[in-house]
Design a protein around this motif. Sequence first.
Motif, PDB file in Angstrom:
ATOM      1  N   ASP A 116     -20.081 -19.363  18.508  1.00  0.00           N
ATOM      2  CA  ASP A 116     -20.441 -18.511  16.897  1.00  0.00           C
ATOM      3  C   ASP A 116     -19.454 -18.452  15.627  1.00  0.00           C
ATOM      4  N   LEU A 133     -22.580 -17.635  12.505  1.00  0.00           N
ATOM      5  CA  LEU A 133     -22.304 -16.755  11.635  1.00  0.00           C
ATOM      6  C   LEU A 133     -22.004 -17.681  10.233  1.00  0.00           C
ATOM      7  N   LEU A 167     -20.071  -9.092   8.702  1.00  0.00           N
ATOM      8  CA  LEU A 167     -21.269  -8.722   7.652  1.00  0.00           C
ATOM      9  C   LEU A 167     -22.072  -7.483   7.515  1.00  0.00           C
ATOM     10  N   ARG A 191     -25.887 -16.580   9.155  1.00  0.00           N
ATOM     11  CA  ARG A 191     -26.258 -15.426   8.700  1.00  0.00           C
ATOM     12  C   ARG A 191     -26.036 -14.604   7.441  1.00  0.00           C
ATOM     13  N   VAL A 206     -15.877  -9.852  12.637  1.00  0.00           N
ATOM     14  CA  VAL A 206     -16.717 -10.895  11.955  1.00  0.00           C
ATOM     15  C   VAL A 206     -18.241  -9.881  11.694  1.00  0.00           C
ATOM     16  N   GLU A 207     -19.115  -9.302  13.004  1.00  0.00           N
ATOM     17  CA  GLU A 207     -20.197  -8.779  13.124  1.00  0.00           C
ATOM     18  C   GLU A 207     -19.359  -7.074  11.743  1.00  0.00           C
ATOM     19  N   ARG A 235     -15.739 -11.818  17.566  1.00  0.00           N
ATOM     20  CA  ARG A 235     -16.602 -11.529  16.997  1.00  0.00           C
ATOM     21  C   ARG A 235     -17.043 -10.818  16.488  1.00  0.00           C
TER      22      ARG A 235
END
Length: 961
Positions: free
Chosen positions: A948, A952, A925, A955, A921-922, A918
């Motif tokens: 998650d 995601l 993003l 988002r 991936v942040e 995670r």
Amino acid sequence: MSAERLLHVQREGLLRALCCGGVAEMLESVLDLLLAWDVLQWEEYQSVRPPERPLCHSARELLDLVGSKGEVACGLLLAALNQVLDKAQKASLSFGAGGGGGQGVPWPLPATACQMLQMERPRLVRRLRGRIAAILQSLVKSGDLTAYECDEVQLPIHTPSQQARRLLDLVQSKGDCAAKTLLRLLQQMENSSMSEDGETALPAEVLQYHKKLRSSVLAQSLFLSTYGGTGSLSLDDVYTEGLLEVAQGSGEVPRPLGLEDIFGQVGTLNEEADTVLLSGEAGSGKSTLLQRIHLVWARGEAFEDRLLLFAFSCRRLSSEEREASLRELLFLHCCWPDGDQELIFRYILDHPHHLLFTFDGLDEFRHSFSDERRLCCPTQPAPVSTLLFSLLQGSLMQGVCKVVTSRPQAMGTPLRLYIRKEVQLKGFSPEGISHFVQNHHRDPGVSAHVLDMLRNNSALFGLCHIPVLCWIVSKCYKELLGSRGDRPRTFTDVYLMILQHFFQHRCPQQRTLGSSWETSYADVALRLGRLALWGLKSARYVFSNMELLRCSMTEDDIGTGFLVHSEGSPGSDGKHYEFLHVTLQCFFAALFVVLDDNDSEHSAIPELFNIQKRQVLVSRGCLGPCLSSYCGQEGEPKGHTAKAEKTNLQITATFVSGLLSHRHRGLLLQSCPAAAINKRFREVARALSQGLKKHFRSIPRPVEGEKKSMHAMPEFVWLIKCIYETQDASMARAAVAKLRVEHLKLTYCNIGPVECSALAYVLQHLRSPVGLQLDYNSVGDVGVEQLLPCLHMCSSLHLRNNNVTDEGVRKLTEKVVQFENFLKIALGNNYITAVGAELLAEGLRGHRSLQFLGLWGNKIGDNGVQALSKALESSHSLVWLSLVDNGVGSAGARALADLIRSSHTLEDLWLTKNCITREGVEYLLQALEVNSSLKSIWLGGNRLSPEDVEELKRRDNRLIF
């Protein structure tokens, strides 16, 4: 006909059967029966038995002795023979009314234990085998025998059956008490052979046969058998592992395999089939690999679940013209049992999963396969081709694991339907070449010198990827190290070198033969060439003395070393011979085609190169007339239906191209007029040009919106190799002058370093850049180096599934970065690590045209991703990047986030099957917030929970899971 008369008229045949193979077991088994049936008295038995006299003398004395005893005795002898001989030996004999055995005679019951030993002697011999040592030890403990007597029984010169007979003789001489003890001990041992769950343990006869088979296979496997076994090289000393992979198209990601993997589940295509195909090009080391399997089995180092291994040479089986049963095939061609044949054969039939059959060189089996006749009965005689096909496709001995070696293209559709899986042998890696040379030359100074010379000659180093050529180079190292000027770079160069090596060995007083070998040995080369070409056109690789004489071969010709004695060849007409290697047979055939002055009106060259009519030359083509005057008028053996093997004819045509090159023109002019050579060279050039035009005409019109592409077949690669052998730049330039495609696809074409050299030689003359797709081949690091001369004419390079490592990447980037026309590099499913990624990053730094970069299925990790991301941040052309399945974690995702922020061209980023969490991936993003041009980031198969993933997705819909 009376038994006495049958014995008289069949005397010669009976003697031949009793003395078969020079082994006494047949005669001794007959004597056991005659003693048990009271036909022979003890003194007569002792006088006839063979260990103390020549076998043929004993057999004649037995026939004379029994013949003098009258009709009943003769009938019982025939009955004994009928019981002991196998079906093949009995085929031409008659046994009369006594053929059923001695069961009809009212034998009296034994009154004593000694009488029991005599009357049950045949069965006791079988029961005792495998238990001799244990029985003797018990008899010593009981006081019936001494240690000295035990040693006399177990002399190693005696077979297990002979040891059993000596034990019976000894115990019988001791009297009834010792006989009773022996019978009791034997019964106890047999009772204890039952396992706890009630199943019978391995029969002693089978265990003894297992030991004998292992001993036989071990003796045949200890020394290198390929290349004629020259020099009696220990297999342990010279064996070098080749690259072994599951065949492309199996669905498996290619990875190096070991011997055990050949029999494992990896790469299985057909669960119902039993046959594993071990494929590889000529000279790739298939026979040596199979010999290694035999050796480790015989030593008990591997494959211990396979109790019995039966090894066959398809080259030898091709010469078997009589019908045979499965039993005869196993026992006559592999290992003759000392024990009860019926019991052993029944065990073989009942335990197929304990067996392993190997068949070497199926492409050299000169009879065709067909589904028209299948054999199911293991005792029914049939042609060897029917037996072999029935074994491989499973109607006979289903459940037995069979391993078959063959060249890939030679395995026809009828048999491919029954293949469990295909494993490909792809020759030596660079490390393998070094290992082989060091093993071949125990002097470190010599091996180091040879390896330095090879590394400085990239073309020759590429040729050494093929084990047979590596062997030639190692054998001819003195010629190589002492040569001046151009060193070998083509197949033809290397084989001319070994020609010089062998002729020099015959003429040691000359320091170097140079070009003079042709003057001194032209006649020898022609005679060898006649034999070689005659063999190729009839798919014959083993030659009898008669066939050598028919082609005017002399003892001196054989003494040159190119022909070696063929071990294990069937037939009784003297020795059989074969060429050191099939490629050497092709080379001599090419020499004959080039040098023979009798083909001026019937040139073999056009048909040799003609793709459509190649098989016609077997029966009525030009090769037939040019050979008939040398090889007699008898034609092929009765029933022979073989066709020339296409791959061997292609190899021959390749050598013809090389021999007619300008490089070797001076050599040929010593025995062939210039006009004839020029004419033959023009014929080769014309044939190659026509072959390529045919391929170019087959290029389909491009679909709207797609590039015009040509998917080349393996035949195209062969034509390119022929052009490379000529080393004629004008021919190479003309070959591609009219090629108008944007994409050249050569997937699944068995492209290795040698083929890469040929492709580069021709493709460097392209008039406009093409995308070169070489996926699913065996290019490797050496092949990458061979491709460098043509990369300036490539707009893209696809090398997925090609055993490329960091070293290959280093060679590639040193050259590719110089060419601004490069749009795509695809290196998926190779062996590239972070080191290779860093090298690639350094090479691509500042590159202004690269649009697509594919590195999926490697192991570059976070360090490699960080290096690439940093290098590509300044790119103004990158559109697509794939890093699937590379062990990329959150640190790598953070580096990619920096790339995303700086790039205005990147549209697709593939990161599936990695280790991104995670946190990673942040980072991505955050980068997407400032990048509107990126269309998708693929993230399936990473370390994300279902919750998650759902969050995601909401988002940013450019994240695809």
